[in-house]
Motif scaffolding. Structure first.
Motif, PDB file in Angstrom:
ATOM      1  N   GLY A 213      81.689  17.410  82.304  1.00 58.90           N
ATOM      2  CA  GLY A 213      83.306  18.121  83.047  1.00 58.90           C
ATOM      3  C   GLY A 213      83.227  19.568  83.308  1.00 58.90           C
ATOM      4  N   LEU A 214      81.755  20.256  83.316  1.00 56.03           N
ATOM      5  CA  LEU A 214      82.092  21.618  83.668  1.00 56.03           C
ATOM      6  C   LEU A 214      80.793  21.474  84.406  1.00 56.03           C
ATOM      7  N   ASP A 215      79.550  20.754  84.560  1.00 59.72           N
ATOM      8  CA  ASP A 215      78.787  21.300  85.574  1.00 59.72           C
ATOM      9  C   ASP A 215      79.215  22.093  87.354  1.00 59.72           C
ATOM     10  N   ALA A 245      84.186  28.480  77.154  1.00 54.26           N
ATOM     11  CA  ALA A 245      82.622  27.989  77.430  1.00 54.26           C
ATOM     12  C   ALA A 245      82.799  29.034  78.848  1.00 54.26           C
ATOM     13  N   ILE A 246      84.010  28.730  79.780  1.00 51.77           N
ATOM     14  CA  ILE A 246      83.946  29.079  81.136  1.00 51.77           C
ATOM     15  C   ILE A 246      83.504  30.880  81.334  1.00 51.77           C
ATOM     16  N   THR A 247      84.200  31.345  80.433  1.00 51.11           N
ATOM     17  CA  THR A 247      84.212  32.569  80.630  1.00 51.11           C
ATOM     18  C   THR A 247      82.940  33.040  79.368  1.00 51.11           C
ATOM     19  N   ARG A 258      86.136  39.434  82.071  1.00 57.68           N
ATOM     20  CA  ARG A 258      86.722  37.973  81.899  1.00 57.68           C
ATOM     21  C   ARG A 258      88.348  37.950  81.233  1.00 57.68           C
ATOM     22  N   VAL A 259      88.958  37.164  82.092  1.00 56.03           N
ATOM     23  CA  VAL A 259      90.149  36.852  81.279  1.00 56.03           C
ATOM     24  C   VAL A 259      90.278  34.769  81.449  1.00 56.03           C
ATOM     25  N   VAL A 270      93.639  29.409  84.280  1.00 58.50           N
ATOM     26  CA  VAL A 270      92.692  30.363  85.129  1.00 58.50           C
ATOM     27  C   VAL A 270      91.947  31.023  84.486  1.00 58.50           C
ATOM     28  N   VAL A 271      89.904  30.651  84.981  1.00 57.84           N
ATOM     29  CA  VAL A 271      89.592  31.534  85.013  1.00 57.84           C
ATOM     30  C   VAL A 271      90.054  33.464  85.340  1.00 57.84           C
ATOM     31  N   SER A 272      89.753  34.623  85.357  1.00 63.26           N
ATOM     32  CA  SER A 272      89.756  35.563  86.262  1.00 63.26           C
ATOM     33  C   SER A 272      88.300  36.176  85.543  1.00 63.26           C
TER      34      SER A 272
END
Length: 277
Positions: A213-215, A245-247, A258-259, A270-272
């Motif tokens: 799911g991360l591609d 994983a995304i941060t 990154r938060v 949400v990642v900001s």
């Protein structure tokens, strides 16, 4: 038959079909069949149901029994106080995505890139809230872009949007001070566990990229910096377990600040991050 009797029978019918909230859905579909706003339905419950309204109501109930989402039956979904056209070619705008809108509006922006725009709910809401901003809407689906265009016209922001049918950053030029995206993030082995409303009626390509799911995030995080001005922001909607994983992807790509931001249920949504250039 009065609308009250029709509503009572509809609730029982949807309950028998296993619909999670049969009373709510029956009221929404009856309002749709009568052509009245849902909050005005009570005023019409003692009216006789016309033949045309009865047919529309029965057709809508049959669709809901087949687990078609309410938004696709009535053709619209409310998001951030505005109505958006919805079809089977786009994801149903969800309340959780408003977390991204709230975060975006906390700081100024003038030029927005929306990757995987779908119905356009994110980009068009931001443009409606910031009348001097412009945006580029990208989607791999030409049918989704057609839905988004119609929503832009309905909201009166179409002159401030550029449209691009393509795969993420492919063919994109220019620099932006805000990138937003709600990409497909459901892992392949999670698809079977989705509700029938989602699994059977929403576009699979907008739900899952396959694998873990991360591609989509791997591509976006690795390439986004080339399209951002210094101190520009990126806001990515995520699944509730994907934040770490995304941060980390954003850290490796050179993003600062990154938060993870929670939705109203307290789940990471949400990642900001900020691009320092």
């Amino acid at each position: 038959m009065t609308a009250t009797l029709a509503l009572r029978e509809a609730v029982a019918r949807l309950r028998a079909a296993g619909i999670p909230d049969p009373a709510r859905d029956a009221r929404l579909l009856l309002a749709y069949a009568l052509g009245v706003a849902p909050d005005r339905l009570t005023l019409h419950l003692h009216d006789p149901l016309s033949m045309d309204a009865a047919i529309r109501f029965d057709t809508a109930l049959a669709a809901r029994e087949a687990r078609k989402p309410i938004s696709q039956i009535i053709g619209r979904r409310a998001f951030w106080g505005r109505d958006f056209r919805v079809t089977p070619d786009v994801l149903d705008p969800r309340p959780e995505t408003e977390t991204l809108i709230a975060a975006a509006l906390e700081a100024p922006f003038t030029r927005v890139l929306d990757l995987g725009t779908g119905s356009g709910a994110i980009l068009l809401t931001l443009l409606a809230e910031r009348p001097t901003a412009t945006g580029l809407a990208v989607d791999l689906s030409a049918k989704a872009l057609a839905v988004a265009r119609a929503n832009a016209e309905a909201l009166g922001v179409e002159t401030r949007v550029t449209w691009h049918c393509g795969d993420w950053f492919a063919g994109i030029t220019g620099a932006f001070d805000l990138i937003v995206s709600n990409p497909p993030y459901i892992a392949a082995d999670e698809m079977a566990h989705l509700s029938p409303e989602v699994r059977l009626h929403e576009p699979a390509m907008a739900l899952s990229p396959g694998g873990d799911g991360l591609d989509a995030y791997r591509r976006i995080c690795a390439q986004a910096g080339a399209f951002l001005t210094p101190d520009a922001r990126i806001l990515l909607e995520i699944g509730p377990t994907q934040g770490p994983a995304i941060t980390e992807m954003l850290r490796q790509a050179g993003f600062a600040d990154r938060v993870c931001l929670p939705d109203l249920d307290g789940r990471d949504r949400v990642v900001s991050a900020v691009w320092r250039g």
